[in-house]
Scaffold this motif. Structure first.
Motif, PDB file in Angstrom:
ATOM      1  N   SER A  34       0.821  -1.207   0.000  1.00  0.00           N
ATOM      2  CA  SER A  34       0.000   0.000   0.000  1.00  0.00           C
ATOM      3  C   SER A  34       0.855   1.258   0.000  1.00  0.00           C
ATOM      4  CB  SER A  34      -0.949   0.000   1.199  1.00  0.00           C
ATOM      5  OG  SER A  34      -0.246  -0.238   2.405  1.00  0.00           O
ATOM      6  N   TYR A  74       1.128   3.901  -3.129  1.00  0.00           N
ATOM      7  CA  TYR A  74       0.376   5.137  -2.977  1.00  0.00           C
ATOM      8  C   TYR A  74       1.096   6.260  -2.229  1.00  0.00           C
ATOM      9  CZ  TYR A  74      -3.509   2.290  -4.576  1.00  0.00           C
ATOM     10  OH  TYR A  74      -4.313   1.466  -5.324  1.00  0.00           O
ATOM     11  N   VAL A 127      -5.526   3.869  -0.127  1.00  0.00           N
ATOM     12  CA  VAL A 127      -5.585   2.948  -1.257  1.00  0.00           C
ATOM     13  C   VAL A 127      -6.948   2.941  -1.937  1.00  0.00           C
ATOM     14  CG1 VAL A 127      -3.893   1.494  -0.078  1.00  0.00           C
ATOM     15  CG2 VAL A 127      -6.296   0.832  -0.038  1.00  0.00           C
TER      16      VAL A 127
END
Length: 308
Positions: A99, A103, A242
């Motif tokens: 994640s 991101y 996310v």
């Protein structure tokens, strides 16, 4: 045994591939093979088991890897100490969960490469980031956790990350938005693997609410969880970072469970005793500039809060 051989050995140990090592270090593959053979002959031991096209570290290889990390770290330290002032050189090895890698870190990596082109970034996936820091195979780890308790590690919180319960717009609970404990009892949950920090946060909340047994599907990929949630297969529990796009597009709906408020921190970890080279120091500074936000004290990150 020389620095060049140890550098090649370390790369093979991490990639477990002679061909990938050759590409990473800009060698022909025969040069990699020759260096490893020369090192094995000098030490009188096998460092790798050859298993067809695959290789694996022997016990002797695992021991040498620990010393190689220390030796090459000292080489970087010595090089930095005697070089004239200027842009930092050397490598920075980092690790992060999917994640954060997808991101949060791209902006950090882009900024660092643009500002410090003479430094080299290496991303190394690892199942146990703490162990890798202790062994010296990674310099900096990024984690999503509420608190880091370790006498050996430095931890620096960068940003608060909200954790959300999510369903597809067609899910029976989507119209409610605000749900009670009885609404989620018996529902199917789409969760990350056991041991994941934010899964632990959610399971503690379920246990505190008296929901001890839930039906769940377990995934190793947050992208798979998102796709299954959008397909209406259950309730997902994921960091907001996310799913921002899917929420904005109406593909996922956030559920508010009573007064629960879930949160963790994006944090940087490194070993307290590690010498931080100019390259590592510069990387930490870039990460702070790109990611850092005001965060609450760790004690304020209880998984149940009165404030939304």
């Amino acid at each position: 045994m020389d620095v060049r051989q140890l550098t090649t050995f370390r790369m093979v140990a991490h990639t477990l591939s002679f061909s990938r090592t050759a590409i990473a270090l800009n060698y022909v593959q025969s040069s990699v093979t020759t260096q490893i053979q020369a090192l094995e002959e000098e030490l009188g031991v096998k460092l790798f088991d050859r298993l067809g096209k695959r290789v694996a570290l022997t016990e002797a290889g695992k021991k040498l890897l620990l010393y190689s990390e220390k030796i090459l770290g000292l080489v970087d330290e010595a090089r930095s100490a005697v070089m004239e002032d200027g842009d930092p050189v050397g490598s920075v090895t980092i690790s992060a969960p999917e994640s954060l890698c997808t991101y949060r870190l791209p902006g950090v990596l882009q900024q660092f490469r643009a500002r410090f082109p003479r430094s080299r970034l290496i991303f190394r996936p690892t199942l146990d980031q703490r162990q890798s820091i202790h062994e010296g195979s990674i310099d900096v780890a990024f984690v999503l956790e509420d608190q880091v308790r370790s006498s050996a590690l430095e931890s620096e919180p960068l940003a608060e990350e909200a954790l959300l319960m999510l369903v597809s717009p067609d899910h029976p609970l989507a119209a409610k938005h605000y749900v009670e404990t009885e609404d989620i009892r018996g529902e199917q949950f789409l969760l990350t693997e056991k041991g994941c920090t934010y899964r632990n946060v959610f399971e503690r909340a379920l246990h505190a609410a008296g929901v001890d047994a839930v039906t769940d599907l377990e995934f190793i990929s947050v992208e798979a969880i998102k796709q299954c949630a959008m397909a209406g297969m259950g309730i997902a529990f994921l960091p907001s970072l996310v799913v921002e796009t899917e929420i904005a597009q109406g593909k996922l709906v956030v559920l508010q469970w009573g007064k629960q408020h879930f949160q963790v921190l994006t944090q940087m970890l490194w070993h307290k005793e590690k010498w931080l080279s100019p390259a590592i120091q510069s990387f930490l500074n870039v990460a702070r500039e790109v990611l850092q936000e005001p965060v609450s004290p760790p004690g304020g990150l209880a998984f149940a809060s009165e404030k939304r």
